[in-house]
Design a protein around this motif. Structure first.
Motif, PDB file in Angstrom:
ATOM      1  N   LYS A 171       0.776  -1.253   0.048  1.00 18.07           N
ATOM      2  CA  LYS A 171       0.184   0.112  -0.022  1.00 18.07           C
ATOM      3  C   LYS A 171       0.823   1.044  -0.179  1.00 18.07           C
ATOM      4  N   ALA A 172       1.964   1.272   0.801  1.00 23.48           N
ATOM      5  CA  ALA A 172       2.912   2.361   0.711  1.00 23.48           C
ATOM      6  C   ALA A 172       3.660   2.620  -0.780  1.00 23.48           C
ATOM      7  N   GLY A 173       3.312   1.559  -1.665  1.00 22.09           N
ATOM      8  CA  GLY A 173       3.702   2.047  -3.137  1.00 22.09           C
ATOM      9  C   GLY A 173       5.340   1.238  -3.397  1.00 22.09           C
ATOM     10  N   LEU A 174       5.859   0.313  -2.764  1.00 25.95           N
ATOM     11  CA  LEU A 174       7.059  -0.346  -2.808  1.00 25.95           C
ATOM     12  C   LEU A 174       6.787  -1.121  -4.350  1.00 25.95           C
ATOM     13  N   PRO A 175       7.876  -1.310  -4.852  1.00 25.33           N
ATOM     14  CA  PRO A 175       7.501  -2.163  -6.274  1.00 25.33           C
ATOM     15  C   PRO A 175       7.230  -3.567  -5.788  1.00 25.33           C
ATOM     16  N   ASP A 176       6.553  -4.382  -6.672  1.00 27.49           N
ATOM     17  CA  ASP A 176       6.090  -5.681  -6.311  1.00 27.49           C
ATOM     18  C   ASP A 176       7.315  -6.628  -6.135  1.00 27.49           C
ATOM     19  N   GLY A 177       7.369  -7.282  -4.986  1.00 29.65           N
ATOM     20  CA  GLY A 177       8.547  -8.045  -4.949  1.00 29.65           C
ATOM     21  C   GLY A 177       9.428  -7.591  -3.879  1.00 29.65           C
ATOM     22  N   ALA A 178       9.317  -6.284  -3.415  1.00 28.13           N
ATOM     23  CA  ALA A 178      10.340  -5.740  -2.541  1.00 28.13           C
ATOM     24  C   ALA A 178      10.180  -6.278  -1.182  1.00 28.13           C
ATOM     25  N   PHE A 179       8.905  -6.699  -0.835  1.00 31.22           N
ATOM     26  CA  PHE A 179       8.867  -7.438   0.457  1.00 31.22           C
ATOM     27  C   PHE A 179       7.824  -8.366   0.341  1.00 31.22           C
ATOM     28  N   GLN A 180       8.282  -9.374   0.549  1.00 32.58           N
ATOM     29  CA  GLN A 180       7.105 -10.568   0.587  1.00 32.58           C
ATOM     30  C   GLN A 180       7.220 -11.434   1.793  1.00 32.58           C
ATOM     31  N   THR A 181       5.740 -12.134   2.079  1.00 31.86           N
ATOM     32  CA  THR A 181       5.994 -13.076   3.215  1.00 31.86           C
ATOM     33  C   THR A 181       5.812 -14.450   2.528  1.00 31.86           C
ATOM     34  N   LEU A 182       6.753 -15.236   3.118  1.00 33.29           N
ATOM     35  CA  LEU A 182       6.659 -16.715   2.857  1.00 33.29           C
ATOM     36  C   LEU A 182       5.791 -17.700   3.834  1.00 33.29           C
ATOM     37  N   LEU A 183       4.670 -18.011   3.643  1.00 40.82           N
ATOM     38  CA  LEU A 183       4.020 -18.830   4.543  1.00 40.82           C
ATOM     39  C   LEU A 183       4.562 -20.300   4.210  1.00 40.82           C
ATOM     40  N   ALA A 184       5.585 -20.571   4.962  1.00 38.69           N
ATOM     41  CA  ALA A 184       6.319 -21.912   4.852  1.00 38.69           C
ATOM     42  C   ALA A 184       6.734 -22.416   6.010  1.00 38.69           C
ATOM     43  N   GLY A 185       6.640 -23.719   6.400  1.00 37.85           N
ATOM     44  CA  GLY A 185       7.327 -24.355   7.665  1.00 37.85           C
ATOM     45  C   GLY A 185       8.859 -24.157   7.647  1.00 37.85           C
ATOM     46  N   SER A 186       9.144 -24.309   8.899  1.00 40.16           N
ATOM     47  CA  SER A 186      10.720 -24.243   9.182  1.00 40.16           C
ATOM     48  C   SER A 186      11.417 -25.044   8.285  1.00 40.16           C
ATOM     49  N   GLU A 187      10.846 -26.386   8.179  1.00 36.75           N
ATOM     50  CA  GLU A 187      11.633 -27.283   7.469  1.00 36.75           C
ATOM     51  C   GLU A 187      12.080 -26.796   5.850  1.00 36.75           C
ATOM     52  N   LYS A 188      11.351 -25.574   5.499  1.00 37.75           N
ATOM     53  CA  LYS A 188      11.689 -25.172   3.922  1.00 37.75           C
ATOM     54  C   LYS A 188      13.148 -24.229   4.044  1.00 37.75           C
ATOM     55  N   ILE A 189      13.154 -23.662   5.370  1.00 35.38           N
ATOM     56  CA  ILE A 189      13.874 -22.432   5.488  1.00 35.38           C
ATOM     57  C   ILE A 189      15.549 -22.711   4.923  1.00 35.38           C
ATOM     58  N   ASP A 190      15.961 -23.908   5.185  1.00 30.41           N
ATOM     59  CA  ASP A 190      17.136 -24.378   4.772  1.00 30.41           C
ATOM     60  C   ASP A 190      17.479 -24.031   3.441  1.00 30.41           C
ATOM     61  N   ASP A 191      16.616 -24.686   2.598  1.00 33.25           N
ATOM     62  CA  ASP A 191      16.696 -24.496   1.139  1.00 33.25           C
ATOM     63  C   ASP A 191      16.732 -22.873   0.462  1.00 33.25           C
ATOM     64  N   VAL A 192      15.967 -22.108   1.566  1.00 33.28           N
ATOM     65  CA  VAL A 192      15.559 -20.962   0.969  1.00 33.28           C
ATOM     66  C   VAL A 192      16.894 -20.057   1.206  1.00 33.28           C
ATOM     67  N   LEU A 193      17.430 -20.279   2.553  1.00 32.10           N
ATOM     68  CA  LEU A 193      18.783 -19.626   2.855  1.00 32.10           C
ATOM     69  C   LEU A 193      19.908 -19.994   2.100  1.00 32.10           C
ATOM     70  N   ALA A 194      19.750 -21.243   1.365  1.00 28.11           N
ATOM     71  CA  ALA A 194      20.954 -22.019   0.707  1.00 28.11           C
ATOM     72  C   ALA A 194      20.878 -21.446  -0.878  1.00 28.11           C
ATOM     73  N   ASP A 195      19.777 -20.755  -1.141  1.00 29.79           N
ATOM     74  CA  ASP A 195      19.732 -20.396  -2.557  1.00 29.79           C
ATOM     75  C   ASP A 195      20.472 -19.277  -2.820  1.00 29.79           C
ATOM     76  N   ASP A 196      21.363 -19.273  -4.138  1.00 31.34           N
ATOM     77  CA  ASP A 196      22.137 -18.042  -4.468  1.00 31.34           C
ATOM     78  C   ASP A 196      21.417 -16.846  -4.513  1.00 31.34           C
ATOM     79  N   ARG A 197      20.038 -16.868  -4.573  1.00 25.29           N
ATOM     80  CA  ARG A 197      19.305 -15.619  -4.745  1.00 25.29           C
ATOM     81  C   ARG A 197      19.246 -14.763  -3.480  1.00 25.29           C
ATOM     82  N   VAL A 198      19.473 -15.489  -2.331  1.00 31.77           N
ATOM     83  CA  VAL A 198      19.400 -14.627  -0.957  1.00 31.77           C
ATOM     84  C   VAL A 198      20.684 -14.604  -0.615  1.00 31.77           C
ATOM     85  N   ARG A 199      20.862 -13.304  -0.007  1.00 25.34           N
ATOM     86  CA  ARG A 199      22.347 -12.862   0.017  1.00 25.34           C
ATOM     87  C   ARG A 199      22.597 -12.658   1.498  1.00 25.34           C
TER      88      ARG A 199
END
Length: 453
Positions: A171-199
């Protein structure tokens, strides 16, 4: 993913968890958004952060009621939390440019050498339920202002709050994708953190969760900031204002149902004022109202989940079995829902749960010590080092004691708190890195040297 109102036991809502494909799409959007967001001039980013504060102001009641419904925070405290988030946005809207100003360095004639602060990319945040807006916003606002983009993995019992925070920035007007919520269980977080796109990643939560995130991040050479548990000492010296210490101490232990990493948990009192303090402290704690969190005059609502209250009561019972004395409270209230009263334990044996573990609920351990040195030794006798509060009428003495306590934040004649203007974080098993102020906004930037010949 189902949310349950802890005060009533009723199901609030249900949400479909993100699939692996959904998460991959989110990471792709974050990467694309970062390419756009990093080039938005800082002044414009500040204006959008200011707009996020306006969204919070316009929707304060809705967001406060959502918090109360999902995790049981008393409504007056929920309003205060949203207001604090507004202040956070206002602070970085005013000061981000100053914090990120390039620094010049001595250099040979005819050259210019400076350090600039460039964003790093998508940052993953793993956040807890106890302050569902504040914890996430204090990650998001400075990092977005710096030009990063955010991915929020919130606690599973507050998905509505998580989506509402995403809505704030949309609503504040930030670009799409600038802030996103992941509705995911803790078991999926290792893969997200290991992904090269996450710094990089930041986590507020338990020690085991912090170690897991730090381990995965370390394997992938990614920076982390961790804010973990606490067993904060509240030191009352012999020259303290006892009335002020007891009144503030009762609130420091019991606000948010005692469910706070920086809550005062171990009350370390000079023997000369121990009896006076204990009597006043009991009065103040017993005067607090436990009840319906939707009522404005409620001080303590339910614990956030039934199993959390059960764990807390197990710690109390184990401490009593070891020799601790219950002065007040000590039993779940006889009513529907996980309601636990303000509880005070004395004669706490060394090594029992009330002495050595974090009690994440409205339970205070009170100790008598012989002098200032003994108070400092007891304050430091913990694996944690998040915050500390020292009470004395002698400001120089308070400063001296504050410097000797192993903690990231020490407050004299004030409860431990987080404030956008000052760095926040811990030492030892309470984590590392800092949030808020200039230190916080610079945690996830590339401190780049630029040499111009």
């Amino acid at each position: 993913m189902e949310t349950v109102n802890p005060a009533t036991g009723e199901v609030v809502d249900s949400y479909e968890e993100d699939s692996a494909s959904d998460i991959d799409d989110a990471l792709a959007r974050a990467e694309d958004s970062f390419a756009e967001w990093r080039d938005v001039p800082l002044r414009e980013r500040e204006q959008l952060i200011e707009a996020a504060g306006d969204v919070l102001r316009d929707n304060e009641r809705e967001y406060a009621e959502l918090m109360t419904e999902e995790m049981g925070k008393p409504i007056s405290q929920a309003h205060s939390e949203i207001q604090k988030c507004q202040w956070l946005c206002d602070h970085y809207a005013q000061h981000a440019s100053e914090y990120l100003e390039a620094e010049t360095h001595p250099s040979p004639p005819g050259t210019t050498v400076k350090t600039v602060y460039d964003p790093m990319g998508p940052v993953l945040a793993v956040m807890p339920w106890n302050f569902p807006f504040w914890q996430a916003m204090r990650f998001a606002v400075p990092y977005l202002a710096a030009g990063n983009v955010g991915l929020l993995k919130h606690a599973s019992n507050v998905p509505g709050c998580a989506l509402a925070i995403e809505e704030v920035f949309d609503k504040a007007g930030l670009p799409d994708g600038a802030f996103q919520t992941l509705l995911a269980g803790s078991e999926k977080i290792d893969d997200v953190l290991a992904d090269d796109r996450v710094r990089a990643a930041t986590l507020t939560g338990s020690g085991p969760a912090g170690r897991a995130v730090a381990s995965t991040a370390g394997e992938n050479l990614k920076k982390t900031v961790l804010e973990l548990g606490g067993s904060d000492p509240f030191v009352v010296l012999d020259d303290a204002d006892i009335d002020a210490a007891a009144e503030t101490g009762a609130w420091a232990r019991n606000q948010n149902g005692g469910q706070s990493c920086i809550a005062a948990k171990r009350f370390i009192v000079h023997e000369d004022v121990y009896d006076e303090f204990l009597d006043r402290f009991v009065e103040e704690c017993e005067a607090l109202t436990v009840g319906d969190p939707t009522e404005e005059d409620t001080d303590l609502g339910p614990q956030a989940q039934e199993h959390l209250m059960d764990d807390l009561h197990d710690q109390v019972e184990a401490s009593v079995d070891a020799g601790a004395t219950v002065v007040t409270g000590g039993e779940p209230l006889d009513r529907d829902g996980p309601f636990y009263p303000p509880t005070i334990l004395t004669d706490v044996p060394e090594g029992c749960p009330a002495d050595s573990e974090e009690l994440f609920g409205p339970v205070a351990s009170v100790y008598s010590v012989s002098d200032e040195d003994a108070a400092i030794a007891k304050a430091n006798d913990t694996e944690f080092g998040l915050g500390a509060s020292i009470w004395t009428e002698d400001r120089e003495r308070g400063q001296r004691v504050a410097r000797r306590i192993d903690a990231g934040c020490t407050y004299v004649n004030q409860l431990t708190k987080s404030d956008p203007r000052v760095p926040f974080g811990g030492v030892k098993n309470s984590g590392y890195g800092r949030e808020l102020s200039e230190a916080g906004i610079k945690e996830f930037v590339n401190r780049k040297t630029v040499w111009i010949e």
